[in-house]
Design a protein around this motif. Structure first.
Motif, PDB file in Angstrom:
ATOM      1  N   GLY A   1       2.038 -10.146  19.509  1.00 12.99           N
ATOM      2  CA  GLY A   1       2.782 -11.315  19.965  1.00 12.99           C
ATOM      3  C   GLY A   1       4.279 -11.210  19.726  1.00 12.99           C
ATOM      4  N   GLY A   2       4.704 -10.083  19.164  1.00 10.85           N
ATOM      5  CA  GLY A   2       6.129  -9.879  18.949  1.00 10.85           C
ATOM      6  C   GLY A   2       6.721 -10.719  17.831  1.00 10.85           C
ATOM      7  N   GLN A   3       5.876 -11.449  17.108  1.00  8.44           N
ATOM      8  CA  GLN A   3       6.370 -12.293  16.014  1.00  8.44           C
ATOM      9  C   GLN A   3       6.423 -11.501  14.713  1.00  8.44           C
ATOM     10  N   GLY A   4       7.370 -11.851  13.857  1.00  5.64           N
ATOM     11  CA  GLY A   4       7.425 -11.231  12.531  1.00  5.64           C
ATOM     12  C   GLY A   4       7.775  -9.760  12.564  1.00  5.64           C
ATOM     13  N   ALA A   5       8.630  -9.386  13.510  1.00  2.00           N
ATOM     14  CA  ALA A   5       8.996  -7.977  13.645  1.00  2.00           C
ATOM     15  C   ALA A   5       9.646  -7.433  12.372  1.00  2.00           C
ATOM     16  N   GLU A   6      10.556  -8.220  11.794  1.00  2.21           N
ATOM     17  CA  GLU A   6      11.257  -7.750  10.594  1.00  2.21           C
ATOM     18  C   GLU A   6      10.290  -7.580   9.420  1.00  2.21           C
ATOM     19  N   ASP A   7       9.343  -8.504   9.290  1.00  7.05           N
ATOM     20  CA  ASP A   7       8.332  -8.405   8.223  1.00  7.05           C
ATOM     21  C   ASP A   7       7.488  -7.147   8.409  1.00  7.05           C
ATOM     22  N   ALA A   8       7.137  -6.877   9.661  1.00  6.31           N
ATOM     23  CA  ALA A   8       6.319  -5.699   9.954  1.00  6.31           C
ATOM     24  C   ALA A   8       7.069  -4.429   9.588  1.00  6.31           C
ATOM     25  N   LEU A   9       8.350  -4.374   9.960  1.00  5.59           N
ATOM     26  CA  LEU A   9       9.155  -3.196   9.623  1.00  5.59           C
ATOM     27  C   LEU A   9       9.251  -3.031   8.116  1.00  5.59           C
ATOM     28  N   ALA A  10       9.477  -4.129   7.424  1.00  7.39           N
ATOM     29  CA  ALA A  10       9.604  -4.078   5.964  1.00  7.39           C
ATOM     30  C   ALA A  10       8.316  -3.560   5.336  1.00  7.39           C
ATOM     31  N   ALA A  11       7.169  -4.040   5.826  1.00  6.99           N
ATOM     32  CA  ALA A  11       5.876  -3.626   5.283  1.00  6.99           C
ATOM     33  C   ALA A  11       5.628  -2.139   5.555  1.00  6.99           C
ATOM     34  N   LEU A  12       5.965  -1.694   6.763  1.00  3.20           N
ATOM     35  CA  LEU A  12       5.770  -0.282   7.099  1.00  3.20           C
ATOM     36  C   LEU A  12       6.665   0.596   6.234  1.00  3.20           C
ATOM     37  N   ARG A  13       7.905   0.160   6.054  1.00  3.14           N
ATOM     38  CA  ARG A  13       8.839   0.972   5.265  1.00  3.14           C
ATOM     39  C   ARG A  13       8.423   1.029   3.802  1.00  3.14           C
ATOM     40  N   ARG A  14       7.869  -0.067   3.327  1.00  6.68           N
ATOM     41  CA  ARG A  14       7.394  -0.124   1.945  1.00  6.68           C
ATOM     42  C   ARG A  14       6.268   0.893   1.722  1.00  6.68           C
ATOM     43  N   ASN A  15       5.483   1.118   2.761  1.00  9.47           N
ATOM     44  CA  ASN A  15       4.310   1.997   2.645  1.00  9.47           C
ATOM     45  C   ASN A  15       4.539   3.363   3.285  1.00  9.47           C
ATOM     46  N   ARG A  16       5.805   3.681   3.490  1.00  9.11           N
ATOM     47  CA  ARG A  16       6.172   4.914   4.198  1.00  9.11           C
ATOM     48  C   ARG A  16       5.546   6.156   3.567  1.00  9.11           C
ATOM     49  N   GLY A  17       5.569   6.224   2.234  1.00 12.17           N
ATOM     50  CA  GLY A  17       5.033   7.395   1.538  1.00 12.17           C
ATOM     51  C   GLY A  17       3.558   7.609   1.807  1.00 12.17           C
ATOM     52  N   GLU A  18       2.802   6.518   1.696  1.00 12.79           N
ATOM     53  CA  GLU A  18       1.361   6.608   1.906  1.00 12.79           C
ATOM     54  C   GLU A  18       1.052   6.930   3.373  1.00 12.79           C
ATOM     55  N   LEU A  19       1.780   6.287   4.280  1.00 13.39           N
ATOM     56  CA  LEU A  19       1.574   6.548   5.708  1.00 13.39           C
ATOM     57  C   LEU A  19       1.898   8.006   6.040  1.00 13.39           C
ATOM     58  N   ARG A  20       2.950   8.498   5.428  1.00 18.29           N
ATOM     59  CA  ARG A  20       3.361   9.881   5.671  1.00 18.29           C
ATOM     60  C   ARG A  20       2.283  10.864   5.205  1.00 18.29           C
ATOM     61  N   ARG A  21       1.701  10.577   4.039  1.00 19.17           N
ATOM     62  CA  ARG A  21       0.629  11.443   3.522  1.00 19.17           C
ATOM     63  C   ARG A  21      -0.564  11.454   4.482  1.00 19.17           C
ATOM     64  N   MET A  22      -0.933  10.275   4.984  1.00 19.02           N
ATOM     65  CA  MET A  22      -2.083  10.179   5.890  1.00 19.02           C
ATOM     66  C   MET A  22      -1.817  10.921   7.194  1.00 19.02           C
ATOM     67  N   VAL A  23      -0.587  10.807   7.678  1.00 22.32           N
ATOM     68  CA  VAL A  23      -0.219  11.493   8.911  1.00 22.32           C
ATOM     69  C   VAL A  23      -0.233  13.005   8.700  1.00 22.32           C
TER      70      VAL A  23
END
Length: 135
Positions: free
Chosen positions: A66-88
């Motif tokens: 729905g395009g809502q909360g874009a900034e929150d989503a970015l913040a959450a993704l950036r917070r978990n960047r390390g874990e996401l990077r490992r999974m990728v």
């Protein structure tokens, strides 16, 4: 010697790696594999992943439902960047895992904007009174 204009287009390898990262991130986010309840509550679409020519940086273009909360989503993704990077990196057969960056996918917005402008345009024509009625 090489034709310069070609270098700006992504290589097959860049496209392949980008698509693999996109699919992996999508799966990880859909399954809630990251241990962050806030991130797992969000429904985030990964529209595209672009990699740098050396494949060391991957930018994921994302959009929350729905395009809502874009900034929150970015913040959450950036917070978990390390874990996401490992999974990728587990999925990739690269010598190194790319650094992940996140950006909002603007193409959705642009599509909506275009539709809005077209609708507005049609409305303006109707108001001006010279719409084609003869059909």
């Amino acid at each position: 010697m090489g034709n310069m204009s070609r270098s700006s287009a992504p290589s097959q390898r860049q496209l392949r790696v980008g698509e693999l990262i996109r699919r992996t991130l999508s799966e990880v986010l859909a399954r809630g594999d990251v241990h962050d309840p806030e991130l797992n509550r969000m429904s985030i679409t990964v529209g595209e992943v672009r990699t740098s020519p050396d494949l060391r940086v991957a930018t994921a273009f994302v959009l929350p439902l729905g395009g809502q909360g874009a900034e929150d989503a970015l913040a959450a993704l950036r917070r978990n960047r390390g874990e996401l990077r490992r999974m990728v990196s587990k999925k990739l057969t690269l010598k190194f895992s790319p650094e992940l960056r996140f950006a909002i996918d603007e193409t959705f917005d642009r599509m909506d904007e275009t539709r809005r402008l077209l609708a507005q345009d049609a409305v303006q024509r109707d108001l001006a009174g010279h719409g084609d009625d003869g059909d």
